[in-house]
Design a protein around this motif. Structure first.
Motif, mmCIF file in Angstrom:
data_model
loop_
_atom_site.group_PDB
_atom_site.id
_atom_site.type_symbol
_atom_site.label_atom_id
_atom_site.label_comp_id
_atom_site.label_asym_id
_atom_site.label_seq_id
_atom_site.Cartn_x
_atom_site.Cartn_y
_atom_site.Cartn_z
ATOM 1 N N ASP A 76 0.830 -1.211 0.000
ATOM 2 C CA ASP A 76 0.000 0.000 0.000
ATOM 3 C C ASP A 76 0.862 1.259 0.000
ATOM 4 O O ASP A 76 0.538 2.249 -0.663
ATOM 5 N N ASN A 77 1.967 1.226 0.748
ATOM 6 C CA ASN A 77 2.862 2.384 0.785
ATOM 7 C C ASN A 77 3.523 2.606 -0.570
ATOM 8 O O ASN A 77 3.635 3.740 -1.042
ATOM 9 N N LEU A 78 3.950 1.513 -1.211
ATOM 10 C CA LEU A 78 4.541 1.624 -2.542
ATOM 11 C C LEU A 78 3.519 2.183 -3.523
ATOM 12 O O LEU A 78 3.840 3.042 -4.353
ATOM 13 N N LYS A 79 2.287 1.713 -3.442
ATOM 14 C CA LYS A 79 1.234 2.124 -4.371
ATOM 15 C C LYS A 79 0.960 3.623 -4.272
ATOM 16 O O LYS A 79 0.611 4.272 -5.263
ATOM 17 N N VAL A 119 18.459 2.862 -3.344
ATOM 18 C CA VAL A 119 17.785 2.979 -4.636
ATOM 19 C C VAL A 119 16.281 3.069 -4.463
ATOM 20 O O VAL A 119 15.617 3.923 -5.064
ATOM 21 N N THR A 120 15.700 2.179 -3.638
ATOM 22 C CA THR A 120 14.251 2.183 -3.460
ATOM 23 C C THR A 120 13.777 3.435 -2.720
ATOM 24 O O THR A 120 12.702 3.963 -3.018
ATOM 25 N N SER A 121 14.569 3.920 -1.784
ATOM 26 C CA SER A 121 14.205 5.166 -1.092
ATOM 27 C C SER A 121 14.160 6.334 -2.073
ATOM 28 O O SER A 121 13.287 7.198 -1.994
ATOM 29 N N ALA A 122 15.110 6.331 -3.019
ATOM 30 C CA ALA A 122 15.121 7.374 -4.051
ATOM 31 C C ALA A 122 13.888 7.263 -4.943
ATOM 32 O O ALA A 122 13.298 8.277 -5.347
ATOM 33 N N LYS A 123 13.477 6.017 -5.248
ATOM 34 C CA LYS A 123 12.274 5.814 -6.058
ATOM 35 C C LYS A 123 11.053 6.393 -5.367
ATOM 36 O O LYS A 123 10.196 7.030 -5.997
ATOM 37 N N LEU A 124 10.959 6.161 -4.059
ATOM 38 C CA LEU A 124 9.807 6.650 -3.314
ATOM 39 C C LEU A 124 9.817 8.167 -3.175
ATOM 40 O O LEU A 124 8.769 8.812 -3.230
#
Length: 228
Positions: A76-79, A119-124
């Protein structure tokens, strides 16, 4: 794990041997369709490299707490940040993390997770609705950290995709150019607001030359890895 996760797990068939399937698929495409198929495969591979941390399926899925939650908090957070994310891609990403845990060993896996967290933190934080980042808009200090992480994590992606390490088969100068090409390609996708590789006529005139150079270089590296 709630009912939605259980239901999604029963729908997904995850191949046991991604490496062999990928090699067979590439060889079959070359034989059946010739040069046109080869260019298509290269193009898809170039995109796959960029999206490796989100979309690549792999071996048997383990019924356990999701490793993906350690990076994204929850689906849900990613979405909320990446509108194009699907439950299927999230579960496949978790399967990829499970594969990495088994193949890399504990010490390497922890290093991989630390890099992937950057990397994923940058995506978010900076990614658009498709998860693509316009790197030209990132502050210099954060940009330095992200680029270092991308530089170090790409060989892990190569290994998990059954490819030789791009860092090892390229010269230092070539590898720097490769990482820059990945960033240029993703930046163009972010500026266009697309989730798939754009046709060249979609790219603004002032970006076309740089985009074409990046695309050609990604194809060059992909071809070199496949033939290595």
């Amino acid at each position: 794990m709630d009912n939605q996760f259980k239901q999604e797990l029963t729908k997904i068939e995850i191949p046991v041997e991604l490496h062999e399937r990928s090699k067979l698929g590439i060889n079959k495409a070359k034989k059946e369709m010739g040069g046109r198929a080869t260019r298509f495969v290269k193009k898809r591979l170039a995109v796959a490299v960029i999206a490796a941390c989100l979309m690549v399926p792999t071996g048997a899925f383990a019924y356990q707490a999701l490793l993906a939650d350690d990076l994204y908090g929850s689906f849900d957070n990613l979405k909320k940040h990446v509108a194009s994310a699907t439950m299927e891609s999230y579960l496949l990403f978790d399967a990829k993390l499970n594969q990495a845990s088994g193949e890399l060993g504990q010490e390497q896996f922890e290093q991989f997770k630390d890099l992937l967290n950057v990397v994923t933190s940058a995506k978010l934080e900076y990614g658009d609705k498709n998860g693509n980042i316009d790197y030209s808009q990132i502050p210099a200090e954060q940009m330095k950290e992200i680029k270092v992480a991308m530089y170090e994590i790409q060989p892990y992606f190569d290994k998990l995709n059954g490819l030789p390490s791009s860092k090892e088969i390229l010269t230092n100068e070539e590898y720097d150019q490769y990482i820059q090409a990945l960033m240029t390609y993703e930046t163009a996708m972010a500026q266009l607001g697309v989730s798939n590789a754009p046709e060249i006529d979609m790219v603004p005139a002032d970006l076309q030359e740089e985009f074409i150079e990046a695309q050609e270089y990604l194809n060059y590296v992909n071809e070199k890895q496949i033939e290595y």
